[in-house]
Design a protein around this motif. Structure first.
Motif, mmCIF file in Angstrom:
data_model
loop_
_atom_site.group_PDB
_atom_site.id
_atom_site.type_symbol
_atom_site.label_atom_id
_atom_site.label_comp_id
_atom_site.label_asym_id
_atom_site.label_seq_id
_atom_site.Cartn_x
_atom_site.Cartn_y
_atom_site.Cartn_z
ATOM 1 N N GLY A 77 0.815 -1.217 0.000
ATOM 2 C CA GLY A 77 0.000 0.000 0.000
ATOM 3 C C GLY A 77 0.842 1.257 0.000
ATOM 4 N N GLU A 78 1.940 1.247 0.760
ATOM 5 C CA GLU A 78 2.819 2.404 0.803
ATOM 6 C C GLU A 78 3.529 2.603 -0.530
ATOM 7 N N VAL A 79 3.999 1.513 -1.102
ATOM 8 C CA VAL A 79 4.672 1.594 -2.405
ATOM 9 C C VAL A 79 3.725 2.170 -3.453
ATOM 10 N N LEU A 80 2.490 1.707 -3.440
ATOM 11 C CA LEU A 80 1.499 2.199 -4.400
ATOM 12 C C LEU A 80 1.209 3.670 -4.163
ATOM 13 N N ALA A 81 0.990 4.049 -2.898
ATOM 14 C CA ALA A 81 0.646 5.439 -2.570
ATOM 15 C C ALA A 81 1.769 6.401 -2.932
ATOM 16 N N GLN A 82 3.015 5.950 -2.808
ATOM 17 C CA GLN A 82 4.161 6.824 -3.104
ATOM 18 C C GLN A 82 4.496 6.873 -4.587
ATOM 19 N N GLY A 83 3.729 6.153 -5.390
ATOM 20 C CA GLY A 83 3.976 6.167 -6.826
ATOM 21 C C GLY A 83 5.202 5.414 -7.265
ATOM 22 N N GLN A 84 5.687 4.506 -6.398
ATOM 23 C CA GLN A 84 6.878 3.726 -6.749
ATOM 24 C C GLN A 84 6.549 2.580 -7.693
ATOM 25 N N LEU A 85 5.292 2.148 -7.703
ATOM 26 C CA LEU A 85 4.849 1.136 -8.651
ATOM 27 C C LEU A 85 4.227 1.849 -9.844
ATOM 28 N N GLN A 86 4.696 1.532 -11.035
ATOM 29 C CA GLN A 86 4.273 2.258 -12.234
ATOM 30 C C GLN A 86 3.904 1.269 -13.346
ATOM 31 N N LEU A 87 2.979 1.712 -14.185
ATOM 32 C CA LEU A 87 2.692 0.967 -15.403
ATOM 33 C C LEU A 87 3.696 1.406 -16.456
ATOM 34 N N ALA A 88 4.325 0.437 -17.107
ATOM 35 C CA ALA A 88 5.338 0.733 -18.123
ATOM 36 C C ALA A 88 4.993 -0.022 -19.401
ATOM 37 N N PHE A 89 5.661 0.365 -20.482
ATOM 38 C CA PHE A 89 5.429 -0.285 -21.764
ATOM 39 C C PHE A 89 6.752 -0.461 -22.489
ATOM 40 N N ASP A 90 7.043 -1.707 -22.864
ATOM 41 C CA ASP A 90 8.234 -2.023 -23.643
ATOM 42 C C ASP A 90 7.801 -2.072 -25.109
ATOM 43 N N ALA A 91 8.063 -0.993 -25.838
ATOM 44 C CA ALA A 91 7.572 -0.873 -27.212
ATOM 45 C C ALA A 91 8.199 -1.915 -28.121
ATOM 46 N N ALA A 92 9.476 -2.210 -27.922
ATOM 47 C CA ALA A 92 10.153 -3.176 -28.790
ATOM 48 C C ALA A 92 9.584 -4.579 -28.610
ATOM 49 N N ALA A 93 9.221 -4.923 -27.375
ATOM 50 C CA ALA A 93 8.703 -6.262 -27.102
ATOM 51 C C ALA A 93 7.193 -6.339 -27.229
ATOM 52 N N GLY A 94 6.521 -5.176 -27.334
ATOM 53 C CA GLY A 94 5.062 -5.172 -27.371
ATOM 54 C C GLY A 94 4.471 -5.720 -26.085
ATOM 55 N N GLN A 95 4.938 -5.203 -24.948
ATOM 56 C CA GLN A 95 4.596 -5.791 -23.650
ATOM 57 C C GLN A 95 4.322 -4.698 -22.615
ATOM 58 N N PHE A 96 3.134 -4.730 -22.024
ATOM 59 C CA PHE A 96 2.867 -3.898 -20.858
ATOM 60 C C PHE A 96 3.528 -4.544 -19.643
ATOM 61 N N GLN A 97 4.005 -3.703 -18.731
ATOM 62 C CA GLN A 97 4.704 -4.209 -17.546
ATOM 63 C C GLN A 97 4.352 -3.369 -16.331
ATOM 64 N N LEU A 98 4.518 -3.969 -15.161
ATOM 65 C CA LEU A 98 4.501 -3.223 -13.917
ATOM 66 C C LEU A 98 5.952 -3.018 -13.515
ATOM 67 N N ALA A 99 6.299 -1.772 -13.236
ATOM 68 C CA ALA A 99 7.689 -1.435 -12.953
ATOM 69 C C ALA A 99 7.843 -0.979 -11.507
ATOM 70 N N TYR A 100 8.853 -1.550 -10.853
ATOM 71 C CA TYR A 100 9.215 -1.125 -9.494
ATOM 72 C C TYR A 100 10.721 -0.907 -9.497
ATOM 73 N N PHE A 101 11.107 0.377 -9.582
ATOM 74 C CA PHE A 101 12.503 0.731 -9.775
ATOM 75 C C PHE A 101 13.055 -0.055 -10.970
ATOM 76 N N SER A 102 14.112 -0.880 -10.785
ATOM 77 C CA SER A 102 14.683 -1.585 -11.938
ATOM 78 C C SER A 102 13.956 -2.886 -12.256
ATOM 79 N N HIS A 103 13.010 -3.273 -11.424
ATOM 80 C CA HIS A 103 12.285 -4.528 -11.647
ATOM 81 C C HIS A 103 11.164 -4.338 -12.658
ATOM 82 N N ARG A 104 10.955 -5.356 -13.480
ATOM 83 C CA ARG A 104 9.875 -5.336 -14.464
ATOM 84 C C ARG A 104 9.092 -6.642 -14.366
ATOM 85 N N PHE A 105 7.755 -6.515 -14.307
ATOM 86 C CA PHE A 105 6.889 -7.677 -14.186
ATOM 87 C C PHE A 105 5.861 -7.637 -15.314
ATOM 88 N N PRO A 106 5.708 -8.744 -16.058
ATOM 89 C CA PRO A 106 4.833 -8.737 -17.233
ATOM 90 C C PRO A 106 3.360 -8.614 -16.836
#
Length: 997
Positions: free
Chosen positions: A162-191
């Protein structure tokens, strides 16, 4: 360099692989800064040193930047950071050109999973149970927490979700080359599961329409959204649904990547990302996260709710279901292709105790190798292990820790272990067993710790089971409760009672684990009965009958005739065994070893600090048994897993001979460092236990000779890092889970203060004086250890750099760069001695050897011994591969200070005599090490060898070149070798009789 031969049979000729048994191995730690190219440059040195095989740390693709290679992310590819496939091929070819074979370290139990580098794990996160790789990992898809059903808990967040979400540390990202939406947490990427894309694609369509976007682009968005919505849900795990998802998702991503290549479409997607990420409350982002096959959580949640089996308690390493033959083939194809092609001769298997059925695993290794050679083996009903171990197709050893009262099962299709047990066995020879009680009193008096080692181990293991491994314990308790509910006699046992009973029993297990597959062996039954009995004694349970129920399940006897529930019982027994291994490892190696510091040279992987040293008789007994049962097992004295190197241990061992001196030193050093001590939370910091550990560490590792400011500064930071790690592992004053910054600051301040400067530092000066005294005796211990190691039954292994004196501590300290140029130059300086060994005038050789013995801390004596004995192993391989082991009796005043034995075959013999416990032998600094004054009437009895070698009366010492008459017909004392004559140059000898002697 695997060899094959043909065998004539009544059936067509079959190719039969015969394992290549290494003469000696040299372990290299490969990483991005020391890859194949760098390793190739030292091959001439390794050839010259005399090893037969280079023993490499894992070479499969690991997480970027890995310094050890155990976090494999793709078993099918050679790590590009090491040089990749081409680099490995050049390295292997160069090794062959130098006559060197290769042994590879394999990691079958787990893979690195945190990050986006593991394609199998990424597929599981994207597709959940519908992933084709869902069965590769040991994931509990139906955990105790119903909200996690069908999901994987990923404990990667630094704070609560909840804290990570509230602080905006979890973000929706998009890898255009791979055609993949991801959830991003700093350097981590989750499909993001494509089945959940429609809400995002529809939002992008709305953005495109609002901007008046091209109709064809809008149509493509509509089509993609429809395709994504039509994907089968992850809960549909049938083969047809899984295949359909796999077939559709790849082109779906490609189409999205192509669409994102259009500027207007890319802009629409970017605006959706900005809207979702910038929305107050982040409700849309939360809903998207909740729709995935994983749940991101705080790293602290792992102990309670993680639902994938790990390597110990390391969240970044997920366990594999290697018992599944598909998983085995996918993870071992590359290695077995290399063995079958002859590029690789042997395999070292990491952590086999993590596997469900190690016996099955090792058999599959041998069969997989044989199949690639089209070799005929016994049918599946006849285990490969029933054959002679030397006839196995590939040389295999396991990284297995065995207790003194247990052993590796005889039916595993391998050649032995990686040698931890040998390392502690031979180390114990240099510990004065008579001083155990005095050292216990010194330790308790200084530290204030009253708990005995065995109770401390049990407490630590139970704390690990209930704490860091609590989630795994909950899985076991849930399984056991379901079994209990099937019978009216056991259904009243509550979940909490069962959970505590499992924890108590795992904590009381006297070995790392048992190996029940279908039924218990006699050894398994003995260990389970012991654990149950001990746990019952300690238990606070009102009804201790619950232990009888647990025992019957662990022995796979509960509901034996109930075919409906027997699979549940077996699943529980298997899982419990896989749980016991990390409980033992974390409780003993990574907790108890850092709490109990009586004599820290005993606190080593494979060792038992409660056992204060090794008797000569015990050494002979273990060596004879190894010669008979595991003649090709590895002999390791230092490894990448060591808490401290062999030479640090050999120095600290010397303290066991001078307990009074050590006790007075502790008192003196404590008084001299009072100004450096602090108070934290009302208690002294550092704790007396940590202070005691520090002094032993310094005595064991302080560099010999003068220390300039730069060298002292480097050493200071090495020790500071070690003490921080040690305190966290002990989990008393601080820990990895809950670092105590105030305590750690006080500990580091104390450590850096003790090592602050050379001048005007009485505590350091006194410690250095004592360390210099210990260094001489420790160096002599290292000489004797090398003499024993390279002549004992088994395959000696050298950990990088340890052919000379190496004063390294636990990793990462023991993975520092090794200066091979210096070692090669040392061989250059020793070469004239080799040339002079057979010279008529041996006075110069004797004088040179005596000088080395007078200053053994510089490493030349250890290197000389290693080099000469490796050369002998090269000259006469059968003597060491197949030679008998015969203990020899010693008589006279210094008999307790000698270890003697013989190795022999019908055509050759080696008599080994080594000194030990040097302080007790010499009595005072500067006392003579050679001649009658030291050894008096001490003799080695060679009469047991008389029958086999009546005609051979003289042997040559491979260390000194001196020839000695062993048996003389008609002479009264024939066959009694006088040690005073034997030890004219060195306090040890290796007398060789053979065709080339």
């Amino acid at each position: 360099m695997s060899h094959t031969q043909t065998q004539n049979q009544s059936t067509p000729t079959a190719t039969v692989a015969v394992a290549v048994i290494p003469r000696a191995t040299y372990r290299l730690q490969l990483h991005k800064d020391f890859g194949f190219e760098a390793a190739t440059t030292i091959l001439p040195y390794l050839q010259r040193l005399g090893v037969s095989h280079v023993y490499c740390s894992p070479i499969s693709r690991a997480r970027p930047g890995s310094l050890h290679g155990y976090d494999v992310v793709d078993h099918r590819e050679i790590n590009p950071e090491l040089g990749g496939q081409e680099g490995f091929e050049r390295f292997a070819a160069a090794a062959r050109a130098h006559g060197l074979g290769l042994v590879l370290d394999l990691v079958p139990n787990h893979m690195g999973v945190i990050g986006a580098h593991n394609p199998w794990w990424a597929d599981v996160l994207e597709n959940g149970q519908a992933s084709g790789y869902a069965g590769f990992f040991d994931i509990n898809w139906h955990p105790f927490n119903e909200e996690l059903v069908g999901k994987v808990l990923i404990p990667v967040l630094g704070e609560a979700y909840g804290e990570v979400l509230a602080q905006g540390q979890l973000q929706l990202a998009f890898d255009a080359a791979a055609g993949q939406f991801q959830l991003a947490y700093f350097s981590h990427r989750f499909p993001v599961d494509p089945h959940t894309w429609p809400v995002l694609l529809d939002a992008a369509l709305a953005e495109l329409e609002a901007a008046g976007g091209d109709a064809s682009l809008r149509a493509r968005f509509i089509a993609l959204s429809a395709y994504a919505a039509a994907l089968p849900d992850r809960s549909e795990v049938g083969e047809a649904a899984r295949n359909y998802r796999a077939d559709v998702i790849a082109p779906l991503k490609q189409q999205l990547a192509e669409l994102a290549g259009e500027a207007d479409a890319a802009g629409a997607i970017e605006r959706v990302l900005a809207t979702v990420n910038g929305a107050e409350g982040h409700d849309e982002l939360h809903r998207l996260h909740e729709a995935q096959a994983y749940r991101l959580a705080s790293w602290l949640a792992a102990a309670d709710e993680i639902n994938y089996r790990r390597f110990f308690d390391v969240n970044e390493l997920a366990a594999l279901r290697i018992e599944d033959e598909r998983v085995f083939e996918a993870t071992h194809a590359l290695a077995l292709d290399l063995t079958a092609s002859g590029v690789v001769d042997g395999l070292r298997i990491d952590h086999p105790d993590g596997l469900r059925d190690p016996a099955q695993y090792f058999e599959r290794l041998q069969r997989g190798h044989a199949r690639r050679l089209a070799q005929r083996l016994p049918d599946a009903a006849t285990p490969v292990a029933t054959a002679d171990a030397q006839a196995l197709g590939i040389y295999v050893v396991s990284e297995k820790i065995t207790a003194a009262h247990g052993d590796q099962p005889d039916d595993w299709a391998l050649h032995g272990t990686t040698g931890y047990r040998y390392g502690m066995l031979v180390n114990g020879l240099f510990v004065d067993r008579r001083q155990a009680r005095r050292f216990e009193r010194i330790w308790r008096s200084f530290s204030g710790v009253e708990t005995g080692y065995e109770d401390l181990v049990t407490d630590a293991k139970r704390a690990v089971a209930l704490g860091p491994l609590g989630a795994e314990l909950t899985v076991l308790a849930t399984q056991l409760k379901r079994i209990a509910n099937t019978d009216r006699h056991t259904r009243d046992y509550g979940f909490s009672t069962l959970r505590d009973t499992i924890a108590d029993t795992a904590a009381s297990m006297p070995v790392y684990r048992t190996y029940v597959v279908d039924q218990a062996s006699a050894q398994d039954r003995r260990f389970i009965d012991w654990a149950i009995a001990q746990a019952r004694k300690r238990s606070a349970a009102a009804d201790t009958g619950v232990f009888d129920f647990l025992r019957s399940c662990l022995l796979a006897e509960f509901a034996r005739d109930d075919e409906a529930h027997r699979p549940q019982v077996l699943q529980f027994a298997w899982r419990f065994q896989q749980f016991c291994a990390p409980v033992a490892a974390k409780g003993v190696e990574d907790t108890a070893f850092y709490r109990y510091h009586r004599l820290i040279s005993l606190n080593e992987v494979g060792g038992d600090p409660a056992t204060f040293g090794t008797t000569v008789a015990a050494f002979h007994g273990a060596s004879s048994d190894r010669c008979a049962r595991w003649p090709h097992t590895m002999l390791a004295t230092s490894t990448h897993d060591n808490k401290r190197s062999e030479d640090v241990r050999n120095r600290i061992d010397v303290l066991s001979e001078v307990p009074g001196v050590f006790r007075l030193g502790l008192r003196r050093w404590h008084l001299l460092t009072r100004s450096l001590q602090r108070e934290v939370d009302g208690r002294r910091a550092p704790s007396p236990a940590d202070e005691y550990l520090l002094y032993q560490t310094l005595l064991g590792s302080l560099p010999a000779g003068e220390l300039d400011d730069a060298a002292l500064a480097d050493y200071r930071e090495r020790v500071a890092a070690y003490m921080t790690k040690a305190a966290r592992e002990a989990k008393r004053e601080t820990s990895w889970m809950r670092p105590n910054a105030a305590y750690e600051e006080a500990l580091l301040g104390f450590t850096r203060g003790v090592l602050g400067r050379s001048a005007g530092n009485p505590a350091l000066n006194e410690l250095r004086t004592r360390a210099t005294e210990l260094a001489r005796f420790g160096g002599l211990n290292s000489f004797s250890m090398a003499l024993l190691k390279y002549s004992s039954p088994g395959v000696p292994d050298i950990y990088q750099g340890n052919e000379t004196i190496d004063l390294s501590l636990v990793d990462p300290d023991n993975r520092r760069p090794v200066d091979y140029a210096v070692r090669d130059q040392m061989l250059d300086t020793l070469q004239p001695l080799v040339d002079a060994l057979d010279a008529p005038d041996r006075a110069a050789v004797q004088a040179a050897l005596q000088r080395m013995a007078a200053d053994p801390a510089d490493g030349r004596l250890k290197l000389w011994t290693t080099w000469r004995l490796l050369e002998l192993r090269r000259r006469d391989p059968p003597l060491f591969e197949n030679g008998d082991y015969l203990p020899l009796k010693v008589h006279g005043k210094a008999r307790e200070h000698i270890v003697a034995y013989a190795r022999r075959t019908p055509s050759a013999m080696l008599v080994v005599v080594a000194a030990r416990l040097y302080v007790g032998l010499l009595g005072r600094p500067g006392a003579p090490l050679f001649g009658e004054a030291c050894w008096g009437d001490t003799t080695v009895d060679l009469t047991p060898l008389r029958e086999a070698h009546l005609a051979i009366l003289e042997a040559q010492d491979v260390l000194s070149g001196q020839r000695h008459a062993l048996m003389q017909p008609g002479v009264a004392d024939s066959g009694h070798l006088r040690v005073a004559e034997l030890f004219a140059s060195l306090p040890g000898a290796a007398l060789y009789l053979g065709p080339q002697a």
